[in-house]
Design a protein around this motif. Structure first.
Motif, PDB file in Angstrom:
ATOM      1  N   ALA A 167      37.453  21.491  88.149  1.00  0.00           N
ATOM      2  CA  ALA A 167      38.249  21.836  86.960  1.00  0.00           C
ATOM      3  C   ALA A 167      37.588  23.288  86.650  1.00  0.00           C
ATOM      4  N   LEU A 168      36.114  23.202  86.651  1.00  0.00           N
ATOM      5  CA  LEU A 168      35.513  24.381  86.011  1.00  0.00           C
ATOM      6  C   LEU A 168      35.561  25.661  87.008  1.00  0.00           C
ATOM      7  N   SER A 169      35.643  25.034  88.415  1.00  0.00           N
ATOM      8  CA  SER A 169      35.704  26.096  89.290  1.00  0.00           C
ATOM      9  C   SER A 169      37.249  26.714  89.452  1.00  0.00           C
ATOM     10  N   GLU A 170      38.009  25.837  89.131  1.00  0.00           N
ATOM     11  CA  GLU A 170      39.568  26.503  89.098  1.00  0.00           C
ATOM     12  C   GLU A 170      39.440  27.370  87.997  1.00  0.00           C
ATOM     13  N   ALA A 171      39.187  27.127  86.737  1.00  0.00           N
ATOM     14  CA  ALA A 171      39.119  27.827  85.658  1.00  0.00           C
ATOM     15  C   ALA A 171      38.288  29.469  85.868  1.00  0.00           C
ATOM     16  N   ARG A 172      37.284  29.152  86.403  1.00  0.00           N
ATOM     17  CA  ARG A 172      36.764  30.487  86.740  1.00  0.00           C
ATOM     18  C   ARG A 172      37.415  31.145  87.801  1.00  0.00           C
ATOM     19  N   ALA A 173      38.064  30.675  88.875  1.00  0.00           N
ATOM     20  CA  ALA A 173      38.704  31.281  89.771  1.00  0.00           C
ATOM     21  C   ALA A 173      39.931  31.979  89.173  1.00  0.00           C
ATOM     22  N   GLY A 174      40.801  31.320  88.377  1.00  0.00           N
ATOM     23  CA  GLY A 174      41.613  31.741  87.464  1.00  0.00           C
ATOM     24  C   GLY A 174      41.378  33.094  86.663  1.00  0.00           C
ATOM     25  N   ALA A 175      40.203  33.037  86.001  1.00  0.00           N
ATOM     26  CA  ALA A 175      39.675  34.155  85.246  1.00  0.00           C
ATOM     27  C   ALA A 175      39.493  35.143  86.025  1.00  0.00           C
ATOM     28  N   ALA A 182      42.032  36.388  80.459  1.00  0.00           N
ATOM     29  CA  ALA A 182      40.434  36.115  80.423  1.00  0.00           C
ATOM     30  C   ALA A 182      40.128  35.113  79.326  1.00  0.00           C
ATOM     31  N   VAL A 183      40.671  35.421  77.853  1.00  0.00           N
ATOM     32  CA  VAL A 183      40.285  34.615  76.849  1.00  0.00           C
ATOM     33  C   VAL A 183      40.692  33.158  76.867  1.00  0.00           C
ATOM     34  N   ASN A 184      41.990  33.023  77.307  1.00  0.00           N
ATOM     35  CA  ASN A 184      42.223  31.437  77.616  1.00  0.00           C
ATOM     36  C   ASN A 184      41.439  30.785  78.502  1.00  0.00           C
ATOM     37  N   TYR A 185      41.025  31.661  79.679  1.00  0.00           N
ATOM     38  CA  TYR A 185      40.311  30.895  80.762  1.00  0.00           C
ATOM     39  C   TYR A 185      38.721  30.595  80.058  1.00  0.00           C
ATOM     40  N   ALA A 186      38.157  31.363  79.235  1.00  0.00           N
ATOM     41  CA  ALA A 186      37.086  31.503  78.524  1.00  0.00           C
ATOM     42  C   ALA A 186      36.934  30.085  77.631  1.00  0.00           C
ATOM     43  N   LEU A 187      38.093  29.828  77.073  1.00  0.00           N
ATOM     44  CA  LEU A 187      38.175  28.695  76.202  1.00  0.00           C
ATOM     45  C   LEU A 187      38.375  27.313  76.933  1.00  0.00           C
TER      46      LEU A 187
END
Length: 199
Positions: A167-175, A182-187
Motif C-alpha cells: 500500500a505504501l509502495s502504491e502511494a509513493r508510485a502514485g505521488a 502530491a498533498v493527497n498522496y502525502a496524507l
C-alpha cells in the motif's frame, strides 16, 4: 415486449415492469444493445425495480454494464447505489471476483467516485466480505492508496484493513505519477506510517 420491459426498468417504472412481466415478458431477455432489464435498473439505481425483477427470476450473475464486462452487484457498487447493493446482497448476489474482468465489488466500492463509496464498503463488510480480499493482486486498501484516496484509506484502516508495504509502495508510485495530487498522496502515506507499516 422485452424492449418495453428494459425501458420501463431503466426508468424505474415499477407498475409497467410488473404488468409486462405478468404478460409474459422474458425477464432476462436482452435488448438490441445486449443489456437486460436488470442491468438497466441497477445502472439507474432503481432498487424497487431491481427487487421486482429478481423476484421474477432475473439472474444475479448475469453480465452487466455497457460492455458486458461486469455483474449487477459490481455495477451497483461502482455507481454508488447503496439501496440496490442491499437488495442484491439480500437476494444472494456473489461477492467474490466476478465478471469477465474479475472485478471484486468491495474494491470497486472503495475506489470509484471521488472518494469511493464508504456506505457500500460498510454494507459489504456487514455481509461478511473479507476486507483484505484481492483484485488483480491488490487489496482495496492498496488500490485506494494507489489512487490517493485519503478518506477511503482512513476508512478502510479504521474498519480493519491490513496496512501493507505494498500500500505504501502504491502511494509513493502514485505521488511520482501525479504531482498535482502530491498533498493527497502525502496524507495517505502519513496514514499508513501511523499504523507502523514500513517499506
Amino acid at each position: 415486449m422485452v424492449d418495453r420491459l428494459a425501458r420501463a426498468a431503466g426508468d424505474g417504472d415499477v407498475a409497467v415492469v410488473r404488468r409486462l412481466l405478468g404478460s409474459g415478458a422474458e425477464v432476462d431477455g436482452p435488448v438490441r444493445a445486449g443489456r437486460t432489464a436488470l442491468d438497466l435498473a441497477v445502472h439507474a439505481g432503481h432498487a424497487e425495480t431491481v427487487g421486482v425483477l429478481l423476484a421474477a427470476g432475473a439472474d444475479l450473475r448475469q453480465r452487466a454494464g455497457e460492455y458486458a464486462e461486469s455483474t449487477p452487484l459490481c455495477l451497483a457498487a461502482m455507481c454508488g447505489h447503496t439501496a440496490v447493493v442491499k437488495v442484491l446482497l439480500e437476494a444472494g448476489a456473489p461477492t467474490g471476483a466476478q465478471g469477465r474482468m474479475g472485478y471484486v465489488p468491495l474494491v470497486l466500492a472503495a475506489t470509484t467516485g471521488e472518494q469511493g463509496h464508504p456506505h457500500i464498503v460498510d454494507l459489504l463488510l456487514r455481509h461478511g466480505v473479507d476486507i483484505n480480499r484481492v483484485m488483480k493482486d491488490k487489496t482495496a486498501l492498496e488500490w485506494a492508496a494507489g489512487f490517493g484516496l485519503v478518506q477511503m484509506t482512513h476508512h478502510l484502516l479504521a474498519r480493519g484493513a491490513t496496512p501493507t508495504a505494498k500500500a505504501l509502495s502504491e502511494a509513493r508510485a502514485g505521488a511520482k505519477r501525479s504531482l498535482k495530487a502530491a498533498v493527497n498522496y502525502a496524507l495517505v502515506i502519513d496514514a499508513l506510517h501511523a499504523t507502523g507499516v514500513e517499506g
